[in-house]
Write a protein that holds these residues in place. Structure first.
Motif, PDB file in Angstrom:
ATOM      1  N   ILE A  82      37.080   1.655  49.854  1.00 49.01           N
ATOM      2  CA  ILE A  82      37.145   2.438  50.989  1.00 49.01           C
ATOM      3  C   ILE A  82      38.592   1.557  51.773  1.00 49.01           C
ATOM      4  O   ILE A  82      38.835   0.297  51.616  1.00 49.01           O
ATOM      5  CB  ILE A  82      36.172   2.502  52.158  1.00 49.01           C
ATOM      6  N   PRO A  83      39.336   2.192  51.941  1.00 46.56           N
ATOM      7  CA  PRO A  83      40.546   1.478  52.592  1.00 46.56           C
ATOM      8  C   PRO A  83      40.211   0.874  53.966  1.00 46.56           C
ATOM      9  O   PRO A  83      39.840   1.343  54.630  1.00 46.56           O
ATOM     10  CB  PRO A  83      41.635   2.467  52.590  1.00 46.56           C
ATOM     11  N   VAL A  84      40.858  -0.705  54.559  1.00 49.88           N
ATOM     12  CA  VAL A  84      40.199  -0.887  55.496  1.00 49.88           C
ATOM     13  C   VAL A  84      41.385  -1.434  56.232  1.00 49.88           C
ATOM     14  O   VAL A  84      42.379  -2.349  55.574  1.00 49.88           O
ATOM     15  CB  VAL A  84      39.177  -1.415  55.908  1.00 49.88           C
ATOM     16  N   THR A  85      41.729  -1.164  57.164  1.00 49.75           N
ATOM     17  CA  THR A  85      43.245  -1.345  58.495  1.00 49.75           C
ATOM     18  C   THR A  85      42.234  -2.582  59.546  1.00 49.75           C
ATOM     19  O   THR A  85      41.520  -1.709  60.274  1.00 49.75           O
ATOM     20  CB  THR A  85      43.733  -0.596  58.749  1.00 49.75           C
ATOM     21  N   ILE A  86      42.708  -3.482  59.428  1.00 52.32           N
ATOM     22  CA  ILE A  86      41.606  -4.129  60.586  1.00 52.32           C
ATOM     23  C   ILE A  86      42.936  -4.912  61.489  1.00 52.32           C
ATOM     24  O   ILE A  86      44.405  -5.594  61.191  1.00 52.32           O
ATOM     25  CB  ILE A  86      42.242  -5.645  60.130  1.00 52.32           C
ATOM     26  N   VAL A  87      42.719  -4.537  62.543  1.00 47.30           N
ATOM     27  CA  VAL A  87      44.033  -4.923  63.904  1.00 47.30           C
ATOM     28  C   VAL A  87      43.191  -6.168  64.865  1.00 47.30           C
ATOM     29  O   VAL A  87      42.062  -6.233  65.306  1.00 47.30           O
ATOM     30  CB  VAL A  87      44.252  -3.473  64.893  1.00 47.30           C
TER      31      VAL A  87
END
Length: 252
Positions: free
Chosen positions: A247-252
């Protein structure tokens, strides 16, 4: 078996199993399904259980839905950053679906006034978008859930069947690596299940506090999530688990 004894047995079975069908209760209590349906109606009125399609579910561990005014200030900064990252995934002419989460409301506030079609079951989201002339807003209608200012129930679910969207942005109460995505309220969960079914891409918006949590009602398995946006508070072991699930995860 006396009626009172049957009531007690039904409540015990529902609480033990979490949910149970009318046909099962009929066989276990040795009475007709019509009798069981009347029993469930009376027990629901007494607050002992909750009717569901074809049976009943336990209310023993169900958590009340937090009012929107409380949810919008919880982890507010993280939700704003997640919303800003989510908006960057939207292209002009996209057809998108926003749920009734506070993160979706933050998204609505940040959406540019460009040609878009936005479908939502949230009064707050629809109101936020009302001042953007190029954005077409479609509301589901349905039973008003006053605490979340959202539409739920059979009418909301049926109205979603009429549409198809490119991207669904939704949040939840819990994200568990093996048990998936969950909600504290069954009516909200059922609407979100419908949303997942009509979307080409499912983008989960979840701040770090949601991970490792399992709420009352299952919404979907993590394999149904196409991508995820979260904040820097997420634990490394959770990130590793999500990587194993691809699962691609974007962390902000």
């Amino acid at each position: 078996m006396l009626v009172a004894e049957r009531y007690e047995k039904i409540v015990q079975l529902v609480n033990e199993r979490g949910s149970i069908r009318v046909s099962e209760l009929s066989a276990l209590c040795e009475v007709t399904e019509e009798t069981i349906r009347r029993d469930l109606d009376r027990l629901e009125e007494a607050g002992k259980l909750r009717r569901s399609h074809g049976g009943a579910v336990s209310v023993k561990d169900e958590q009340p839905e937090l009012p929107f005014s409380e949810r919008e200030i919880m982890h507010a900064e993280e939700k704003r950053r997640i919303a800003e990252a989510a908006v960057k995934l939207i292209q002009p002419s996209d057809r998108i679906l926003l749920d009734a989460s506070s993160t979706a409301w933050y998204m609505a506030a940040r959406l540019p006034d460009v040609p878009l079609t936005v479908l939502t079951n949230s009064i707050r989201v629809a109101t936020e978008l009302s001042g953007k002339e190029k954005v077409d807003v479609i509301s589901t209608g349905g039973l008003l859930a006053k605490r979340s200012l959202s539409y739920v129930g059979p009418l909301a679910e049926r109205s979603l069947d009429a549409y198809y969207v490119d991207k669904l942005f939704l949040s939840c109460k819990g994200v568990h690596l093996t048990r998936g995505v969950s909600e504290s309220n069954e009516l909200q969960a059922r609407v979100k299940q419908k949303m997942v079914g009509i979307a080409d891409q499912v983008i989960l918006l979840a701040d770090a506090s949601k991970f490792g949590q399992q709420a009352f009602t299952h919404v979907m398995d993590l394999k149904q999530v196409d991508s995820m946006i979260t904040d820097r508070g997420i634990e490394e072991k959770v990130l590793a688990g999500l990587a194993e699930l691809s699962i691609p995860v974007t962390i902000v």
